[in-house]
Design a protein around this motif. Sequence first.
Motif, PDB file in Angstrom:
ATOM      1  N   VAL A 196       0.846  -1.184   0.000  1.00 20.44           N
ATOM      2  CA  VAL A 196       0.000   0.000   0.000  1.00 20.44           C
ATOM      3  C   VAL A 196       0.888   1.242   0.000  1.00 20.44           C
ATOM      4  O   VAL A 196       1.889   1.310   0.711  1.00 20.44           O
ATOM      5  N   GLY A 197       0.522   2.246  -0.806  1.00 19.51           N
ATOM      6  CA  GLY A 197       1.267   3.495  -0.854  1.00 19.51           C
ATOM      7  C   GLY A 197       2.301   3.556  -1.956  1.00 19.51           C
ATOM      8  O   GLY A 197       2.871   4.629  -2.192  1.00 19.51           O
ATOM      9  N   ARG A 198       2.555   2.458  -2.635  1.00 17.76           N
ATOM     10  CA  ARG A 198       3.538   2.442  -3.715  1.00 17.76           C
ATOM     11  C   ARG A 198       2.838   2.266  -5.051  1.00 17.76           C
ATOM     12  O   ARG A 198       1.851   1.538  -5.168  1.00 17.76           O
ATOM     13  N   GLU A 199       3.370   2.946  -6.077  1.00 21.95           N
ATOM     14  CA  GLU A 199       2.808   2.772  -7.417  1.00 21.95           C
ATOM     15  C   GLU A 199       3.285   1.436  -7.984  1.00 21.95           C
ATOM     16  O   GLU A 199       4.475   1.125  -7.987  1.00 21.95           O
ATOM     17  N   ILE A 200       2.300   0.650  -8.452  1.00 18.70           N
ATOM     18  CA  ILE A 200       2.591  -0.672  -8.988  1.00 18.70           C
ATOM     19  C   ILE A 200       2.284  -0.665 -10.477  1.00 18.70           C
ATOM     20  O   ILE A 200       1.218  -0.208 -10.900  1.00 18.70           O
ATOM     21  N   GLN A 201       3.224  -1.167 -11.244  1.00 23.27           N
ATOM     22  CA  GLN A 201       3.031  -1.277 -12.682  1.00 23.27           C
ATOM     23  C   GLN A 201       3.096  -2.745 -13.071  1.00 23.27           C
ATOM     24  O   GLN A 201       3.883  -3.521 -12.530  1.00 23.27           O
ATOM     25  N   ALA A 202       2.206  -3.119 -13.985  1.00 21.68           N
ATOM     26  CA  ALA A 202       2.152  -4.513 -14.425  1.00 21.68           C
ATOM     27  C   ALA A 202       1.674  -4.542 -15.871  1.00 21.68           C
ATOM     28  O   ALA A 202       1.312  -3.514 -16.452  1.00 21.68           O
ATOM     29  N   THR A 203       1.694  -5.733 -16.429  1.00 18.16           N
ATOM     30  CA  THR A 203       1.309  -5.918 -17.823  1.00 18.16           C
ATOM     31  C   THR A 203       0.186  -6.937 -17.908  1.00 18.16           C
ATOM     32  O   THR A 203       0.222  -7.983 -17.247  1.00 18.16           O
ATOM     33  N   THR A 204      -0.810  -6.624 -18.722  1.00 19.01           N
ATOM     34  CA  THR A 204      -1.912  -7.543 -18.986  1.00 19.01           C
ATOM     35  C   THR A 204      -1.942  -7.878 -20.463  1.00 19.01           C
ATOM     36  O   THR A 204      -1.176  -7.328 -21.258  1.00 19.01           O
ATOM     37  N   SER A 205      -2.837  -8.776 -20.831  1.00 14.93           N
ATOM     38  CA  SER A 205      -2.950  -9.160 -22.244  1.00 14.93           C
ATOM     39  C   SER A 205      -3.398  -7.994 -23.112  1.00 14.93           C
ATOM     40  O   SER A 205      -3.135  -7.962 -24.311  1.00 14.93           O
ATOM     41  N   ALA A 206      -4.082  -6.991 -22.483  1.00 19.78           N
ATOM     42  CA  ALA A 206      -4.568  -5.839 -23.251  1.00 19.78           C
ATOM     43  C   ALA A 206      -3.614  -4.662 -23.208  1.00 19.78           C
ATOM     44  O   ALA A 206      -3.825  -3.676 -23.917  1.00 19.78           O
ATOM     45  N   GLY A 207      -2.600  -4.728 -22.343  1.00 17.98           N
ATOM     46  CA  GLY A 207      -1.652  -3.627 -22.249  1.00 17.98           C
ATOM     47  C   GLY A 207      -1.217  -3.385 -20.822  1.00 17.98           C
ATOM     48  O   GLY A 207      -1.637  -4.077 -19.886  1.00 17.98           O
ATOM     49  N   PRO A 208      -0.355  -2.379 -20.584  1.00 18.41           N
ATOM     50  CA  PRO A 208       0.174  -2.117 -19.244  1.00 18.41           C
ATOM     51  C   PRO A 208      -0.867  -1.416 -18.361  1.00 18.41           C
ATOM     52  O   PRO A 208      -1.767  -0.726 -18.848  1.00 18.41           O
ATOM     53  N   ILE A 209      -0.673  -1.591 -17.059  1.00 21.78           N
ATOM     54  CA  ILE A 209      -1.515  -0.898 -16.083  1.00 21.78           C
ATOM     55  C   ILE A 209      -0.604  -0.282 -15.034  1.00 21.78           C
ATOM     56  O   ILE A 209       0.546  -0.692 -14.852  1.00 21.78           O
ATOM     57  N   ALA A 210      -1.134   0.715 -14.333  1.00 23.05           N
ATOM     58  CA  ALA A 210      -0.431   1.338 -13.207  1.00 23.05           C
ATOM     59  C   ALA A 210      -1.465   1.656 -12.147  1.00 23.05           C
ATOM     60  O   ALA A 210      -2.533   2.197 -12.448  1.00 23.05           O
ATOM     61  N   ILE A 211      -1.155   1.327 -10.888  1.00 19.06           N
ATOM     62  CA  ILE A 211      -2.108   1.526  -9.809  1.00 19.06           C
ATOM     63  C   ILE A 211      -1.372   1.923  -8.549  1.00 19.06           C
ATOM     64  O   ILE A 211      -0.270   1.431  -8.263  1.00 19.06           O
ATOM     65  N   THR A 212      -2.009   2.854  -7.796  1.00 22.21           N
ATOM     66  CA  THR A 212      -1.486   3.261  -6.497  1.00 22.21           C
ATOM     67  C   THR A 212      -2.627   3.209  -5.485  1.00 22.21           C
ATOM     68  O   THR A 212      -3.600   3.962  -5.605  1.00 22.21           O
ATOM     69  N   VAL A 213      -2.512   2.300  -4.522  1.00 17.66           N
ATOM     70  CA  VAL A 213      -3.485   2.198  -3.437  1.00 17.66           C
ATOM     71  C   VAL A 213      -2.890   2.918  -2.238  1.00 17.66           C
ATOM     72  O   VAL A 213      -1.918   2.453  -1.642  1.00 17.66           O
ATOM     73  N   SER A 214      -3.461   4.053  -1.897  1.00 14.97           N
ATOM     74  CA  SER A 214      -2.897   4.864  -0.815  1.00 14.97           C
ATOM     75  C   SER A 214      -3.438   4.473   0.554  1.00 14.97           C
ATOM     76  O   SER A 214      -2.823   4.801   1.575  1.00 14.97           O
ATOM     77  N   ARG A 215      -4.587   3.790   0.604  1.00 10.82           N
ATOM     78  CA  ARG A 215      -5.170   3.405   1.898  1.00 10.82           C
ATOM     79  C   ARG A 215      -5.968   2.126   1.707  1.00 10.82           C
ATOM     80  O   ARG A 215      -6.712   1.987   0.748  1.00 10.82           O
ATOM     81  N   LEU A 216      -5.796   1.182   2.663  1.00  6.64           N
ATOM     82  CA  LEU A 216      -6.489  -0.102   2.572  1.00  6.64           C
ATOM     83  C   LEU A 216      -6.748  -0.625   3.978  1.00  6.64           C
ATOM     84  O   LEU A 216      -5.817  -0.824   4.756  1.00  6.64           O
ATOM     85  N   VAL A 217      -8.037  -0.838   4.307  1.00  2.63           N
ATOM     86  CA  VAL A 217      -8.439  -1.362   5.613  1.00  2.63           C
ATOM     87  C   VAL A 217      -9.344  -2.553   5.360  1.00  2.63           C
ATOM     88  O   VAL A 217     -10.394  -2.429   4.718  1.00  2.63           O
ATOM     89  N   GLY A 218      -8.954  -3.725   5.879  1.00  2.00           N
ATOM     90  CA  GLY A 218      -9.775  -4.912   5.699  1.00  2.00           C
ATOM     91  C   GLY A 218      -9.060  -6.140   6.213  1.00  2.00           C
ATOM     92  O   GLY A 218      -7.827  -6.191   6.247  1.00  2.00           O
ATOM     93  N   ARG A 219      -9.842  -7.143   6.609  1.00  5.11           N
ATOM     94  CA  ARG A 219      -9.263  -8.399   7.070  1.00  5.11           C
ATOM     95  C   ARG A 219      -8.703  -9.168   5.885  1.00  5.11           C
ATOM     96  O   ARG A 219      -9.166  -8.982   4.742  1.00  5.11           O
ATOM     97  N   PRO A 220      -7.701 -10.011   6.082  1.00  8.91           N
ATOM     98  CA  PRO A 220      -7.161 -10.805   4.972  1.00  8.91           C
ATOM     99  C   PRO A 220      -8.265 -11.603   4.281  1.00  8.91           C
ATOM    100  O   PRO A 220      -9.083 -12.251   4.931  1.00  8.91           O
ATOM    101  N   GLY A 221      -8.267 -11.512   2.979  1.00  9.98           N
ATOM    102  CA  GLY A 221      -9.301 -12.190   2.197  1.00  9.98           C
ATOM    103  C   GLY A 221     -10.444 -11.292   1.781  1.00  9.98           C
ATOM    104  O   GLY A 221     -11.262 -11.692   0.942  1.00  9.98           O
TER     105      GLY A 221
END
Length: 744
Positions: A196-221
Amino acid sequence: MQEADEFLTSQRTSPPDEGTSLGEHLASLLEYRNVILGFALGMAVLGLVYALIAKPAYESNILVQVEENGNSIGSALGDLASMFELKTASTTEIEILRSRMILGPTVDAVHLDIDARPKYLPLLGRFLASHLPVPVSAAARFNLPSYAWGPEAIEVTKMEVPSAYNGAIWTLVTQLGGKYNLLSPDGDLVVENAEVGREIQATTSAGPIAITVSRLVGRPGSKFQLVRSKRLDVINRLQNSLNISEQGKDSGIISTVWRSDDPRKTQAVLNEIGRLYVKQNIDRKSAEADNMIQFLDHQLPGLKENLKEAETKYNNYRTKNAIVDLPLEAQTLLNEVVQAEVQKSQLVLQRDQLLQRFTPQHPNVDAVNRQLDTVNAQLDSFNQRLKAIPSNEQDVVGLARDAMVSQEIYTTLLNNVEQLRVLKAGKTGNVRLLDDAENNTVPVWPRPGLIMLVATTLGLFLGAGAAFGLKALRSGIEDPNEVEERFGLPVYATVPHSDQQSSLGRIERSAATDAPLLANSSPNDLAVEAIRGLRTALQFAEFDARNNVVMLTGPAPGVGKSFISINLAVLMANTGKRILLIDGDLRRGYLHRYVGETRESGLTELIRSGGDRTSIIRKDKLVKGLDFIPTGQLPPNAAELLLHPNFEAVLKELSAEYDNVIIDTSPVLAVTDPAIIGRLAGVTLLVLRFGANPVREVELAVKQLRQCGSPLKGVVFNDFPLNTGGYAYGKYKYAYQYEYAPRH
């Protein structure tokens, strides 16, 4: 016989008064009140469910003021720029607030094109999570940890996906240590154990993606749903959902209202709209001031040179001719000429500036030209007056005029330039933000009270529509007078509906062996009173009858002939007569239950044996003087059994022993039994039920009884509602077949 005919005529149901259309509608509503109440209750329940599961909406607003005259270019330039200060209408400002110039940066700043939210259990999940939350540290409700049950939250500040995935749902799954996995809309694992808090870049079959989750609250799963929408689509939705209006006519106060399911997002969006709106207004005013400064800076050098040249000529002429002061008349004329020349110069500057923005035919340019014509006319008048003074004074006035006009224009423009520079540096406009958006945590929707009221009202209307629909579909006869007019049969009695009998009827249809009797339990009931009238009418109907046997039948099952038969028998026995009641319904008769007996040893055995009746007849079971013969064992060949000679012989013997013999038989259209019994009876009565027997059905029943020689004397109209006037429905042609299985 004449007296009998008069009495029977008086017993017939008189034609009901024709009520108004409103009365008929009210009668239908009252008749189907249970249906209407059922619809209302059902809709109220649906409304309550909707109020519980509906997504809450939070609303906030901002107020901006559009000032007619503020710190603007017009106030800085005074008369020089009076033509530049154009009042902006509120409708124009409203459209600016709604424009993509404002809403586009708002969508970007608030990340409105990214929808990230917890995944709730369908229907009631959101309600349970908001009203009965389970802490994240506790176990999940119903052992479903993938759904949100409490304060789960997520904030995504950046999400760039290929255009093919715009509008598609991505799934984020929380992991131990606050990390997360990201699944594509196709279900593929795209990101694993991301922080959480870091920009993540990845590749999918349709093209690249970039995502930054700045806050996350929840039980595992726990699962969260992420949707990246097309920017233009979000702007269009925001434009359509904004409610922008002027508060009062020509007030200059504009309110902007917006609602969403997130109170913090609602506040952030509105405040960003207000900030950008004020900023663009200031930027626009600064740009106008900068344009004016550039224009004036271009004019100043030439004006300065003109001023120097005019002053030099004036001073040299005064020195050469030793002139100190002008005469009073010449001085006055000089002042007037200077004012006119300065005004002319200012108008020329205004026109030049306007021509940079408008065409020569524009109304503003035309207005300046008209003012110039007026000033030029004044100058022509002054020039004529100058010619009247001495020539040396004319020269002095001309040189002084040039010097003074140049000085006045140059000084004025120089001051205006400085004022415009101050205005530009001050960053002020003619709009200001009066009220910021507040974080309103109380939802404006749903409103349970209003929803319940609307749902219940809608249910009442739907119920009323259903009532009228059922009324229209019901093809049975509802007007006793119609029976008399169509078939020429008198209506001996109109038995009203009895709520008491409805309660007893439920017991009657149960497994109980002792069913209550209305004539005994409620002797003053209106239905009982109507049957008493039937008892009286029968006394006169028997004057020309061939015997004292009364048979009751109906066109179809469920008309209430058994109810009429046994209550009539009790009421006739109450007059001191000896009455025999026979349950002649050898298919499914159940009159024995009213007297607390079984059906064994009854009419079937009596016909077969033709012997001793002492063990068959039940003496005084209900009231004194009323004897009863049950059906006996239900035979497989009831019609053949009734055609046996023993039946006619036994019936004649019983008729001779009793004042009246009342036989309750099967429905005439269901089986042939009533036609067989009817040829042996002295009086046959056809029992009809309100709204249950169509005209064609009654017509077939009457025809069948008459063909078999049954003495059909009249009709008993049963279950007539007290709140209905009885309305005819015309002819209906149907085929009638009924299943008439035995009842044990």
